[in-house]
Design a protein around this motif. Structure first.
Motif, PDB file in Angstrom:
ATOM      1  N   THR A  92       0.859  -1.174   0.000  1.00 43.15           N
ATOM      2  CA  THR A  92       0.000   0.000   0.000  1.00 43.15           C
ATOM      3  C   THR A  92       0.898   1.228   0.000  1.00 43.15           C
ATOM      4  O   THR A  92       2.119   1.123   0.110  1.00 43.15           O
ATOM      5  CB  THR A  92      -0.951   0.001   1.213  1.00 43.15           C
ATOM      6  OG1 THR A  92      -1.923   1.031   1.075  1.00 43.15           O
ATOM      7  CG2 THR A  92      -0.185   0.202   2.521  1.00 43.15           C
ATOM      8  N   HIS A  93       0.328   2.386  -0.174  1.00 39.63           N
ATOM      9  CA  HIS A  93       1.059   3.653  -0.114  1.00 39.63           C
ATOM     10  C   HIS A  93       1.988   3.833  -1.316  1.00 39.63           C
ATOM     11  O   HIS A  93       2.991   4.527  -1.241  1.00 39.63           O
ATOM     12  CB  HIS A  93       1.859   3.750   1.195  1.00 39.63           C
ATOM     13  CG  HIS A  93       2.276   5.159   1.525  1.00 39.63           C
ATOM     14  ND1 HIS A  93       1.381   6.195   1.631  1.00 39.63           N
ATOM     15  CD2 HIS A  93       3.506   5.698   1.770  1.00 39.63           C
ATOM     16  CE1 HIS A  93       2.035   7.305   1.925  1.00 39.63           C
ATOM     17  NE2 HIS A  93       3.323   7.036   2.018  1.00 39.63           N
ATOM     18  N   GLY A  94       1.665   3.172  -2.414  1.00 39.63           N
ATOM     19  CA  GLY A  94       2.408   3.346  -3.654  1.00 39.63           C
ATOM     20  C   GLY A  94       1.487   3.071  -4.825  1.00 39.63           C
ATOM     21  O   GLY A  94       0.407   2.482  -4.665  1.00 39.63           O
ATOM     22  N   GLY A 112      -7.985  -3.767   0.712  1.00 39.07           N
ATOM     23  CA  GLY A 112      -7.349  -3.349   1.951  1.00 39.07           C
ATOM     24  C   GLY A 112      -5.931  -2.892   1.667  1.00 39.07           C
ATOM     25  O   GLY A 112      -5.692  -2.052   0.793  1.00 39.07           O
ATOM     26  N   GLU A 113      -4.954  -3.472   2.362  1.00 41.47           N
ATOM     27  CA  GLU A 113      -3.549  -3.164   2.123  1.00 41.47           C
ATOM     28  C   GLU A 113      -2.868  -4.277   1.332  1.00 41.47           C
ATOM     29  O   GLU A 113      -1.647  -4.441   1.394  1.00 41.47           O
ATOM     30  CB  GLU A 113      -2.824  -2.901   3.443  1.00 41.47           C
ATOM     31  CG  GLU A 113      -3.333  -1.642   4.138  1.00 41.47           C
ATOM     32  CD  GLU A 113      -2.493  -1.215   5.317  1.00 41.47           C
ATOM     33  OE1 GLU A 113      -1.558  -1.961   5.709  1.00 41.47           O
ATOM     34  OE2 GLU A 113      -2.753  -0.134   5.865  1.00 41.47           O
ATOM     35  N   HIS A 166       5.587  -3.177   3.765  1.00 38.49           N
ATOM     36  CA  HIS A 166       4.744  -3.133   2.571  1.00 38.49           C
ATOM     37  C   HIS A 166       4.276  -1.723   2.229  1.00 38.49           C
ATOM     38  O   HIS A 166       3.559  -1.534   1.247  1.00 38.49           O
ATOM     39  CB  HIS A 166       3.551  -4.089   2.713  1.00 38.49           C
ATOM     40  CG  HIS A 166       2.581  -3.730   3.790  1.00 38.49           C
ATOM     41  ND1 HIS A 166       2.789  -3.999   5.116  1.00 38.49           N
ATOM     42  CD2 HIS A 166       1.360  -3.136   3.730  1.00 38.49           C
ATOM     43  CE1 HIS A 166       1.759  -3.602   5.833  1.00 38.49           C
ATOM     44  NE2 HIS A 166       0.878  -3.066   5.004  1.00 38.49           N
ATOM     45  N   LEU A 167       4.693  -0.711   3.013  1.00 32.89           N
ATOM     46  CA  LEU A 167       4.532   0.667   2.579  1.00 32.89           C
ATOM     47  C   LEU A 167       5.661   1.083   1.650  1.00 32.89           C
ATOM     48  O   LEU A 167       5.601   2.137   1.024  1.00 32.89           O
ATOM     49  CB  LEU A 167       4.494   1.621   3.780  1.00 32.89           C
ATOM     50  CG  LEU A 167       3.124   1.888   4.425  1.00 32.89           C
ATOM     51  CD1 LEU A 167       2.575   0.631   5.065  1.00 32.89           C
ATOM     52  CD2 LEU A 167       3.219   3.009   5.452  1.00 32.89           C
ATOM     53  N   VAL A 168       6.699   0.244   1.553  1.00 32.84           N
ATOM     54  CA  VAL A 168       7.871   0.545   0.743  1.00 32.84           C
ATOM     55  C   VAL A 168       7.922  -0.309  -0.516  1.00 32.84           C
ATOM     56  O   VAL A 168       8.211   0.184  -1.607  1.00 32.84           O
ATOM     57  CB  VAL A 168       9.157   0.337   1.570  1.00 32.84           C
ATOM     58  CG1 VAL A 168      10.393   0.597   0.722  1.00 32.84           C
ATOM     59  CG2 VAL A 168       9.157   1.228   2.801  1.00 32.84           C
ATOM     60  N   ASP A 173       4.765  -9.703   3.952  1.00 30.72           N
ATOM     61  CA  ASP A 173       5.299  -8.886   5.042  1.00 30.72           C
ATOM     62  C   ASP A 173       5.064  -9.523   6.406  1.00 30.72           C
ATOM     63  O   ASP A 173       4.340  -8.978   7.251  1.00 30.72           O
ATOM     64  CB  ASP A 173       4.680  -7.486   4.976  1.00 30.72           C
ATOM     65  CG  ASP A 173       5.448  -6.463   5.810  1.00 30.72           C
ATOM     66  OD1 ASP A 173       6.521  -6.806   6.307  1.00 30.72           O
ATOM     67  OD2 ASP A 173       4.952  -5.327   5.940  1.00 30.72           O
ATOM     68  N   HIS A 174       5.686 -10.673   6.613  1.00 30.80           N
ATOM     69  CA  HIS A 174       5.584 -11.352   7.911  1.00 30.80           C
ATOM     70  C   HIS A 174       6.892 -12.075   8.181  1.00 30.80           C
ATOM     71  O   HIS A 174       7.460 -12.690   7.256  1.00 30.80           O
ATOM     72  CB  HIS A 174       4.411 -12.346   7.918  1.00 30.80           C
ATOM     73  CG  HIS A 174       4.053 -12.806   9.285  1.00 30.80           C
ATOM     74  ND1 HIS A 174       4.630 -13.914   9.872  1.00 30.80           N
ATOM     75  CD2 HIS A 174       3.194 -12.298  10.204  1.00 30.80           C
ATOM     76  CE1 HIS A 174       4.126 -14.070  11.085  1.00 30.80           C
ATOM     77  NE2 HIS A 174       3.260 -13.101  11.315  1.00 30.80           N
TER      78      HIS A 174
END
Length: 492
Positions: A92-94, A112-113, A166-168, A173-174
């Motif tokens: 997310t955020h991209g 969602g994300e 996962h914003l990058v 992402d775990h």
């Protein structure tokens, strides 16, 4: 099927792929894309089922302005663990520009994300696949999420713990899904880029340089680090010829050098306690940024520069914080938590060796610190949950699960365990833990079993009380220690 996809496919594949696309569309109509997760109690939508990542290849292009999105390409090599008609990545955020699966354009959407990808042909179980995502990576914080890229005075760094890698970049992402990383960073002349692992070459094109770094050990996404800045890289040698490289603002290199020079001895001190350093290199990244925390990113720990330049911090305290992040290279990085509820094993051990170092080098008694922690422990448990069962983070709270109950509260569990089984058995346990689970993941139950095996007796009642009890149990060997009742809120 999008026309661009059909025109790029070999003619012999067009008919079966069209049929597959029709079936995918029918499935999508009956089951809208949804965010998935691996069932983590604290972060339900982190990670994704159905595949295991073996390697990430990340490429970032930085234009010299840390308020603008970076161009990026993320390539993921993975093995499916079940048949997949679609798969989710955390992201997310991209902005996603395109997705390919095994070199063929794939449909994608968001939920969602999650980035939900539908390959043109379903992926069979136990097959290798390569996913390539072209996207942007935005360093400006979003309205509801913080973390990922950290904007520094002269560029960028990363702080991805616990749930913001996962914003990058798109990823699984775990920490349960560790993988190898190759990282390429392109930046204008005058900047230096450093990332996890060892250098794997540089290439200059026009007014830009591309740096490549590669890990030699698997890594969790939350431990990824990329530094871009007007920096100097300082080199020295640690124990056994270990290459140590530090990244500092060029203007501050002389001021910071006395602190950096302590790292080799700190590594040697920890090796004397728990065994050989687990990675190919180590170093300290001193960032001109205000984060409110330091972070154990793998092979290159992130620190606020002010920790080393603010005279309010005593020398012994600064050194013990350096040891805290260094000890994470064993506890949390090499041996990663299987689930985020196991985070006490990361932070409890790092706090333990931080306190032990202060005791042995600065005469700050461990017992006094643990007695103070015992007095506060009931309050910490009430506020954040017991060490082995932390309460979920509040929405939008960037410190999330990182509360006193998993720092000094968890170190208190280790102190009680040493009291219970004796110092020699405890020290054997520590060495065995990082040896047996090196480069892997482990759970609290794994630690309990290993401790019982080394102690030669059942410790289930001990761990149940200390890790999961609402109240702090009596401290073995210290019947006089008493918890301090939490202060009651004032009446209005």
């Amino acid at each position: 099927m999008p026309r661009t996809l059909r025109h790029r496919l070999p003619r012999r594949l067009t008919a079966p792929l069209l049929a597959s696309a029709v079936s995918v569309c029918l499935l999508a109509a009956s089951a809208p894309p949804a965010p998935l997760g691996v069932g983590d109690r604290l972060f339900p939508y982190l990670g994704n089922p159905g595949y295991d990542v073996s390697a990430y290849d990340l490429s970032f292009t930085y234009a010299g302005d840390n308020s603008k999105p970076l161009r990026a390409v993320t390539t993921i090599d993975a093995r499916t663990t079940r048949p997949l008609e679609s798969l989710n990545l955390d992201f997310t955020h991209g902005t996603v520009e395109s997705v390919e699966v095994d070199g063929v354009p794939a449909a994608f959407t968001t939920a969602g994300e999650d980035l939900v990808i539908t390959p043109p042909v379903p992926l069979p179980e136990d097959s290798r696949t390569r996913i390539t995502v072209r996207h942007t990576s935005d360093p400006v914080p979003g309205k509801s999420r913080d973390g990922g890229w950290v904007r520094t005075a002269d560029g960028l760094a990363m702080a991805n713990q616990a749930d913001v890698a996962h914003l990058v970049f798109p990823c699984n992402d775990h920490p349960s899904d560790k993988a190898m990383f190759t990282i390429h960073v392109t930046a204008p002349q005058g900047y230096t880029a450093v990332a996890n692992g060892l250098p794997a070459g540089t290439a200059r094109t026009g007014a830009s340089t591309t740096w490549t770094y590669r890990t030699r050990h698997p890594m969790a996404t939350e431990l990824a680090q990329v530094s871009i800045g007007r920096s100097t890289v300082l080199h020295r040698t640690g124990p056994h010829g270990l290459p140590v490289r530090d990244v500092v603002p060029t203007a501050d290199r002389r001021t910071l050098e006395p602190w950096l020079a302590r790292t080799p001895d700190q590594i040697a001190w920890l090796e004397g306690k728990i065994g050989r350093y687990p990675f190919e290199t180590y170093g300290v990244l001193m960032a001109s940024a205000t984060t409110g925390f330091e972070l154990e990113t793998q092979t290159l720990s992130l620190f606020e520069k002010d920790l080393f330049t603010d005279p309010a911090y005593p020398k012994w305290y600064v050194e013990s914080v350096m040891v805290h992040e260094l000890s994470h290279q064993w506890f949390g990085d090499s041996v990663s938590p299987r689930a985020w509820s196991d985070v006490w094993l990361n932070e409890g051990h790092a706090t333990w060796y931080e306190a032990l170092y202060a005791e042995e080098t600065a005469h700050r008694p461990m017992e006094a610190r643990m007695k103070a922690a015992y007095g506060a422990s009931d309050g910490w448990r009430a506020a954040g949950g017991p060490p082995g069962l932390p309460k979920p983070p509040k929405a939008g709270d960037k410190i999330g699960i990182f509360r006193p109950n998993i720092y000094d509260g968890a170190a208190l569990v280790l102190y009680a365990l040493r009291q219970e089984i004796g110092r020699p058995a405890f020290e054997r346990l520590e060495r065995a833990w990082v040896r047996d689970h090196r480069d892997g993941t482990a759970t609290t139950a794994d630690f309990e079993r290993l401790a019982a095996g080394i102690a030669g007796r059942d410790l289930s009642a001990f761990f149940k009380a200390w890790l999961y009890g609402v109240r702090t149990p009596p401290m073995p060997g210290h019947p006089d220690w008493k918890p301090v009742p939490p202060a009651k809120p004032a009446k209005k």
